[in-house]
Design a protein around this motif. Structure first.
Motif, PDB file in Angstrom:
ATOM      1  N   LEU A   3       0.840  -1.184   0.000  1.00 49.46           N
ATOM      2  CA  LEU A   3       0.000   0.000   0.000  1.00 49.46           C
ATOM      3  C   LEU A   3       0.880   1.240   0.000  1.00 49.46           C
ATOM      4  N   SER A   4       0.582   2.188  -0.870  1.00 47.56           N
ATOM      5  CA  SER A   4       1.334   3.439  -0.911  1.00 47.56           C
ATOM      6  C   SER A   4       0.414   4.585  -0.516  1.00 47.56           C
ATOM      7  N   TYR A   5       0.734   5.215   0.600  1.00 46.98           N
ATOM      8  CA  TYR A   5      -0.080   6.348   1.030  1.00 46.98           C
ATOM      9  C   TYR A   5       0.065   7.515   0.063  1.00 46.98           C
ATOM     10  N   ASP A   7       0.502   7.244  -3.287  1.00 48.70           N
ATOM     11  CA  ASP A   7      -0.321   6.928  -4.461  1.00 48.70           C
ATOM     12  C   ASP A   7      -1.795   7.191  -4.177  1.00 48.70           C
ATOM     13  N   HIS A   8      -2.213   6.993  -2.947  1.00 47.27           N
ATOM     14  CA  HIS A   8      -3.599   7.246  -2.555  1.00 47.27           C
ATOM     15  C   HIS A   8      -4.022   8.677  -2.908  1.00 47.27           C
ATOM     16  N   TYR A   9      -3.077   9.611  -2.870  1.00 50.42           N
ATOM     17  CA  TYR A   9      -3.395  11.017  -3.115  1.00 50.42           C
ATOM     18  C   TYR A   9      -3.154  11.468  -4.556  1.00 50.42           C
ATOM     19  N   HIS A  10      -2.771  10.566  -5.445  1.00 50.38           N
ATOM     20  CA  HIS A  10      -2.559  10.969  -6.840  1.00 50.38           C
ATOM     21  C   HIS A  10      -3.795  11.625  -7.470  1.00 50.38           C
ATOM     22  N   ASN A 139      -1.377  -3.414   6.656  1.00 56.70           N
ATOM     23  CA  ASN A 139      -0.537  -3.504   5.469  1.00 56.70           C
ATOM     24  C   ASN A 139       0.756  -4.268   5.775  1.00 56.70           C
TER      25      ASN A 139
END
Length: 193
Positions: A3-5, A7-10, A139
């Motif tokens: 999980l990438s925090y 990337d969540h905001y892209h 995660n």
């Protein structure tokens, strides 16, 4: 894949790209995920990172951006050139006043969007962090069952500025900027030239 925090905001960051933008600088691009998303929008993307290994991985992934290994503080950016500059979890690796270099490189009407990190130091920080801490633990359990990517950008923790210090420095160095606290101990800083 972990999980990438960031990337969540892209999607949130893509919404900050000003209408009619053409030229983009992605600072601290890592392996280039966000830079590739920008390039898919038809934007002319230059992506820089100081780490040679992540730039090599970004180039191997392709996708349109021009990748360059460089420390943004010595990159000799053109004045008033970029319509959009993004910094995703990278500003805390350099002195905060690096935003002055980025501000100078923005074209009139351009937008600087920083997805930054802050350390957990206050009760409010902790309240915002609790949901993320639960997800982080889940995660970590999942990551034990699957391999992660072979190349990752370096991690710097804790970030040097608290949320309150970031707010004060942003107001001082980027007058008119906005700062918004987000989940996963992140903030969104927006400055419009």
């Amino acid at each position: 894949m972990a999980l990438s925090y960031n990337d969540h905001y892209h999607p949130l960051l893509l919404k900050q790209v000003p209408y009619g933008a053409r030229t983009v600088l992605d600072v601290g691009c890592g392996t280039g995920r966000f830079a590739r998303l920008l390039a898919r929008q038809g934007l002319d993307v230059e992506a820089v990172d100081a780490d040679a290994d992540v730039i090599e991985a970004a180039r191997a992934a392709g996708g349109g951006p021009r990748y360059r290994q460089a420390d943004v503080r010595q990159a000799q950016l053109p004045d008033s050139h970029y319509d959009f500059i993004s910094c995703i979890a990278s500003l805390h690796h350099v002195p905060f006043d690096t935003v002055l270099t980025l501000r100078k490189a923005l074209a009139p009407g351009g937008v600087l969007a920083v997805l930054g990190l802050y350390p957990i130091r206050t009760a409010t920080d902790l309240a915002w962090a609790l949901p993320a801490l639960s997800l982080l633990r889940a995660n970590q359990l999942l990551e034990r069952r699957r391999p992660g990517p072979s190349v990752q950008a370096p991690i710097a923790w804790p970030p040097p500025l608290t949320y309150a210090e970031t707010r004060a420095e942003s107001a001082r160095l980027l007058p008119g900027s906005t700062l918004r606290r987000l989940l996963f101990w992140r903030y969104l800083l927006i400055y419009r030239a």
